[in-house]
Design an enzyme around this catalytic site. Sequence first.
Site, PDB file in Angstrom:
ATOM      1  N   SER A 157      36.982  37.116  30.531  1.00 48.55           N
ATOM      2  CA  SER A 157      37.716  38.264  31.062  1.00 48.55           C
ATOM      3  C   SER A 157      38.856  38.621  30.130  1.00 48.55           C
ATOM      4  O   SER A 157      39.498  37.747  29.526  1.00 48.55           O
ATOM      5  CB  SER A 157      38.278  37.938  32.452  1.00 48.55           C
ATOM      6  OG  SER A 157      39.150  38.951  32.895  1.00 48.55           O
ATOM      7  N   TYR A 182      43.470  33.115  38.411  1.00 49.05           N
ATOM      8  CA  TYR A 182      42.186  33.709  38.024  1.00 49.05           C
ATOM      9  C   TYR A 182      42.094  33.822  36.506  1.00 49.05           C
ATOM     10  O   TYR A 182      41.086  33.413  35.897  1.00 49.05           O
ATOM     11  CB  TYR A 182      42.025  35.085  38.653  1.00 49.05           C
ATOM     12  CG  TYR A 182      40.837  35.848  38.094  1.00 49.05           C
ATOM     13  CD1 TYR A 182      39.540  35.526  38.491  1.00 49.05           C
ATOM     14  CD2 TYR A 182      41.010  36.859  37.144  1.00 49.05           C
ATOM     15  CE1 TYR A 182      38.443  36.198  37.958  1.00 49.05           C
ATOM     16  CE2 TYR A 182      39.921  37.532  36.620  1.00 49.05           C
ATOM     17  CZ  TYR A 182      38.642  37.204  37.023  1.00 49.05           C
ATOM     18  OH  TYR A 182      37.563  37.857  36.488  1.00 49.05           O
TER      19      TYR A 182
END
Length: 339
Positions: A157, A182
Amino acid sequence: MRPTAPPSRPWDVRRPPRAEGKNFLVTGGNAGIGYFVAEQLAGTGATVVLGSRNPAKAEAAADSIRSRVPGARIRHIRLDLAELTSLRSSVETLEVDRLDAVVHNAGVALDDPPRRETRDGHELMFATNHLGHLALTRWLAPLLSAAAAARIVTVGSFAAKSERLDLDDLQSTQDYQAKRTYGRSKLAQMHFGLELDRRLRASGSPVTSVVVHPGGALDSLTPSRPPVHVRTAGERLRGLPAGLVLQGKHAGAWPAVRAVLDPQVAGGQLWGPRVFALRGTPRCERLWTHLADTAVAAQLWDVSCELADVDPRLGLVAREASGTQGACSDDSGAGAPYS
């Protein structure tokens, strides 16, 4: 006269090469970027297996792909990466004699506290996004090794670019902030993909590991695939300004699809969107500075294998890591043509 070789052409995200006879597994293939990875791979003639913890959603995704890809070879298995002890039995349901690629895509992103744990006592995002894929790789090892040149594609990501790992608090027991946790879980996943390739090459394995990221991929810029994803006209209009710098999840899938299919993609590379690493066609990027830290990656590897209770060799490698990552082919990162 020698026959003239067919002309090569640049990589076309809408016309990837055919892959009949190959078997691909996409974790989290029932929604989001994983769905579009699976849809695009199914269009090549390959057999695509969706790994999902929700069989009903997986079947809906498979039906959607079949409606768009005539003759698609698509099916699904139950796969819950947060349940580490269930992964071996999930792999046994694959029913293939080899696996040509696995796309480690599935993930959990929590927006708000409180901190949540799995049954094994691991923080949920770290366990699902990172530990689960590490453990899954161990059980997939025989199938990957049975292929001529299998690929393990890890979907990271862009959120990981601004994060750094705290090796003393990998599971955010001391500092839990949902978005930061995250990002760090995805950074751990990306470190895993790169360290895995170092160890694969050190052992002489034909399996390679590539890391990709989708850039900035928004639902509002993603075409509808009912019932998997439905975009209203209002959402589409509201998303238009963001489309100047970001993209939809169908385009966010392009780096992973190229990493699976393009023979010119090398192990240890990082692939992402071309324009500011946020949108556009896929290209090979220089490794982010903190991703090139092999000492951190090696420490993370050892700790993660202990937490996931798997052999550090993962059934794929035989010696300690050494060497460097595969570099991009040129400064532009445009990659090579295929024929």
